[in-house]
Design a protein around this motif. Structure first.
Motif, PDB file in Angstrom:
ATOM      1  N   LEU A 168      30.422  -5.706  26.858  1.00  0.00           N
ATOM      2  CA  LEU A 168      30.873  -4.387  27.287  1.00  0.00           C
ATOM      3  C   LEU A 168      29.830  -3.771  28.205  1.00  0.00           C
ATOM      4  N   ARG A 169      30.286  -3.046  29.212  1.00  0.00           N
ATOM      5  CA  ARG A 169      29.398  -2.241  30.059  1.00  0.00           C
ATOM      6  C   ARG A 169      29.528  -0.817  29.554  1.00  0.00           C
ATOM      7  N   LEU A 170      28.402  -0.208  29.176  1.00  0.00           N
ATOM      8  CA  LEU A 170      28.390   1.082  28.485  1.00  0.00           C
ATOM      9  C   LEU A 170      27.570   2.124  29.232  1.00  0.00           C
ATOM     10  N   ARG A 171      28.007   3.386  29.115  1.00  0.00           N
ATOM     11  CA  ARG A 171      27.251   4.534  29.624  1.00  0.00           C
ATOM     12  C   ARG A 171      26.753   5.338  28.418  1.00  0.00           C
ATOM     13  N   PRO A 172      25.454   5.271  28.109  1.00  0.00           N
ATOM     14  CA  PRO A 172      24.920   6.042  26.977  1.00  0.00           C
ATOM     15  C   PRO A 172      25.021   7.550  27.246  1.00  0.00           C
ATOM     16  N   THR A 173      25.337   8.328  26.203  1.00  0.00           N
ATOM     17  CA  THR A 173      25.424   9.777  26.345  1.00  0.00           C
ATOM     18  C   THR A 173      24.472  10.534  25.416  1.00  0.00           C
ATOM     19  N   ARG A 174      24.152   9.947  24.253  1.00  0.00           N
ATOM     20  CA  ARG A 174      23.288  10.653  23.302  1.00  0.00           C
ATOM     21  C   ARG A 174      22.620   9.646  22.385  1.00  0.00           C
ATOM     22  N   ARG A 175      21.381   9.924  22.017  1.00  0.00           N
ATOM     23  CA  ARG A 175      20.669   9.052  21.083  1.00  0.00           C
ATOM     24  C   ARG A 175      19.970   9.890  20.034  1.00  0.00           C
ATOM     25  N   GLY A 176      19.767   9.287  18.870  1.00  0.00           N
ATOM     26  CA  GLY A 176      19.024   9.966  17.820  1.00  0.00           C
ATOM     27  C   GLY A 176      19.246   9.344  16.464  1.00  0.00           C
ATOM     28  N   ARG A 177      18.264   9.411  15.593  1.00  0.00           N
ATOM     29  CA  ARG A 177      18.322   8.945  14.215  1.00  0.00           C
ATOM     30  C   ARG A 177      18.885   7.535  14.071  1.00  0.00           C
ATOM     31  N   SER A 206      23.492  12.079  14.271  1.00  0.00           N
ATOM     32  CA  SER A 206      22.833  12.738  13.149  1.00  0.00           C
ATOM     33  C   SER A 206      23.083  12.021  11.827  1.00  0.00           C
ATOM     34  N   TYR A 207      24.297  11.514  11.625  1.00  0.00           N
ATOM     35  CA  TYR A 207      24.705  11.040  10.310  1.00  0.00           C
ATOM     36  C   TYR A 207      24.952   9.539  10.173  1.00  0.00           C
ATOM     37  N   LEU A 208      25.264   8.828  11.238  1.00  0.00           N
ATOM     38  CA  LEU A 208      25.700   7.446  11.081  1.00  0.00           C
ATOM     39  C   LEU A 208      24.625   6.551  10.474  1.00  0.00           C
ATOM     40  N   GLY A 209      23.418   6.551  11.013  1.00  0.00           N
ATOM     41  CA  GLY A 209      22.374   5.660  10.513  1.00  0.00           C
ATOM     42  C   GLY A 209      22.057   5.881   9.045  1.00  0.00           C
ATOM     43  N   ALA A 210      21.699   7.104   8.686  1.00  0.00           N
ATOM     44  CA  ALA A 210      21.370   7.408   7.292  1.00  0.00           C
ATOM     45  C   ALA A 210      22.614   7.323   6.411  1.00  0.00           C
TER      46      ALA A 210
END
Length: 195
Positions: A23-32, A89-93
């Motif tokens: 897939l070719r992706l455009r990142p929009t937000r990162r965190g946690r 905010s919530y997916l990883g944890a």
């Protein structure tokens, strides 16, 4: 007159077309621990993704370009109703909390103690346990069940991509049900990427 074969003008960043299963992706937000983005293009024999789909993938700490290529097995679909802020905010944890709750079954009304060095994981695991009817006690309290955050529990709960995708669906359902409403979101000023 000889011509100069070297051209010093800047060239646009050429982004290759995605190959089979990529897939070719455009990142929009990162965190946690996760990055959210949008599918820009799909390679041949790619299943389950289309251009403009919202997706998430693990943040490995790499420098992010405006466009990146990833294998489809490294990407999770994101429902349209959930904000980028809630995903990062919530997916990883939340994935870890789900794994931990599943490692030590408990019954409604039982006292449960959460043992984790990660305050966010402890908070989210406690929220998930309360949503299932447990009475969460602090570290010094007596408990019927102790949920320990360790590598083996995390590994058992996450595993393969298929298991990870199913776990993500359960985390998204918990978010929709308001399980983590009392857990602070990542501040709006953090993790936003240029569009």
């Amino acid at each position: 007159m000889p011509t100069n074969l070297t051209d010093s003008r800047p060239r646009p960043n050429l982004v290759p077309r995605p190959t089979i299963g990529r897939l070719r992706l455009r990142p929009t937000r990162r965190g946690r621990g996760f990055i959210v983005g949008v599918v820009d293009a799909v390679g041949p024999d790619t299943n389950g993704f289309a251009p403009r789909d919202r997706v998430a993938w693990r943040d490995t700490g790499q420098e992010l370009d405006a466009i990146i290529l990833l294998d489809q097995d490294d990407v999770l679909g994101v429902p349209g109703w959930i904000s980028d802020e809630k995903v990062v905010s919530y997916l990883g944890a939340g994935l870890i909390a789900r794994a931990l709750v599943r490692t030590r079954p408990f019954s409604r009304g039982e006292q449960v103690r959460i043992d984790s060095q990660d305050a966010l994981v402890a908070e989210m695991t406690a929220a998930w346990a309360r949503s299932l009817g447990a009475r969460v006690v602090d570290a010094s309290g007596d408990a019927d069940v102790a949920i320990h955050d360790d590598r083996m529990a995390r590994r058992r709960g996450l595993g393969s991509h298929g298991r990870l995708a199913q776990a993500a669906v359960e985390v998204f359902q918990a978010i929709r049900a308001g399980v983590f409403d009392d857990v602070a979101l990542l501040p709006a000023t953090e993790g936003r990427l240029a569009a």
